[in-house]
Design a protein around this motif. Structure first.
Motif, short mmCIF file in Angstrom:
data_model
loop_
_atom_site.label_atom_id
_atom_site.label_comp_id
_atom_site.label_asym_id
_atom_site.label_seq_id
_atom_site.Cartn_x
_atom_site.Cartn_y
_atom_site.Cartn_z
N LYS A 37 67.34 40.64 60.15
CA LYS A 37 68.93 40.25 60.22
C LYS A 37 70.33 41.20 59.18
CE LYS A 37 67.93 35.30 62.07
NZ LYS A 37 66.79 35.79 62.17
N ASN A 38 71.29 41.06 59.64
CA ASN A 38 72.50 41.48 59.16
C ASN A 38 72.27 41.32 57.33
OD1 ASN A 38 74.59 43.61 58.71
ND2 ASN A 38 76.28 42.18 58.72
N GLY A 39 72.05 42.20 56.11
CA GLY A 39 71.72 41.94 54.76
C GLY A 39 70.25 41.55 54.51
N GLU A 86 63.10 47.27 66.95
CA GLU A 86 62.36 46.28 68.40
C GLU A 86 62.24 45.06 66.48
OE1 GLU A 86 59.10 45.80 70.16
OE2 GLU A 86 58.91 48.01 70.45
N LEU A 87 61.88 44.94 65.75
CA LEU A 87 62.17 43.65 64.43
C LEU A 87 63.57 43.00 64.50
CD1 LEU A 87 59.56 43.96 61.91
CD2 LEU A 87 59.54 42.61 64.00
N ASN A 102 55.33 41.87 60.62
CA ASN A 102 54.34 42.18 60.69
C ASN A 102 54.00 43.43 61.56
OD1 ASN A 102 51.04 41.31 62.12
ND2 ASN A 102 52.14 40.14 63.92
N ILE A 103 53.60 44.82 61.47
CA ILE A 103 53.67 45.74 61.59
C ILE A 103 52.12 46.35 61.53
CG2 ILE A 103 54.54 48.11 61.02
CD1 ILE A 103 57.01 47.15 59.71
N HIS A 104 52.57 46.85 62.46
CA HIS A 104 50.66 47.54 63.42
C HIS A 104 50.95 49.19 63.33
CE1 HIS A 104 48.90 44.21 62.65
NE2 HIS A 104 49.63 43.29 63.50
#
Length: 125
Positions: A31-33, A23-24, A2-4
């Motif tokens: 997450k890593n990977g 931030e995500l 969810n990017i605005h």
């Protein structure tokens, strides 16, 4: 994801995107990977220029949060709990100093800054 993005913001679009991806990662939603969408796909989804997404991805790569591989998607390599090297801690401190100085210059008291800092920390894992 969810990017605005706000085209009317003073903050450039590539920086808005980079900040939201950071931030995500911090919140554990990336997450890593995990892989990010391709530059073209992300640009298409957000309705922005490919070079804007590319600039964001390169900034995240420079910060050591993603790994870019030619002809492949970007892979998250940040967000792992690890001991930071002293130079990395210094980078964070140097980035925080001007923000904190501005807050104090605007009139925030030390206890307000501490409260704000803790409120922000609660957002992340």
């Amino acid at each position: 994801m969810n990017i605005h993005l706000d085209p009317s913001s003073e903050l450039q679009l590539y920086k808005q995107l980079a900040n939201q991806l950071i931030e995500l990662i911090a919140k554990g939603k990336l997450k890593n990977g995990d892989t990010l969408p391709s530059v073209r796909s992300m640009a298409s989804d957000l309705g922005i220029n490919v070079s804007t997404v590319s600039k964001s991805y390169h900034e995240l790569e420079e910060k050591g949060l993603i790994e870019l591989k030619p002809k492949a998607k970007a892979i998250i390599i940040g967000g792992q709990k690890k001991e930071l090297e002293e130079t990395e801690v210094e980078k964070v401190e140097n980035a925080l100093k001007p923000i904190m100085a501005e807050a104090f210059a605007r009139g925030l008291e030390k206890d307000q800054m501490t409260s704000l800092f803790h409120r922000i920390l609660k957002q992340w894992k």
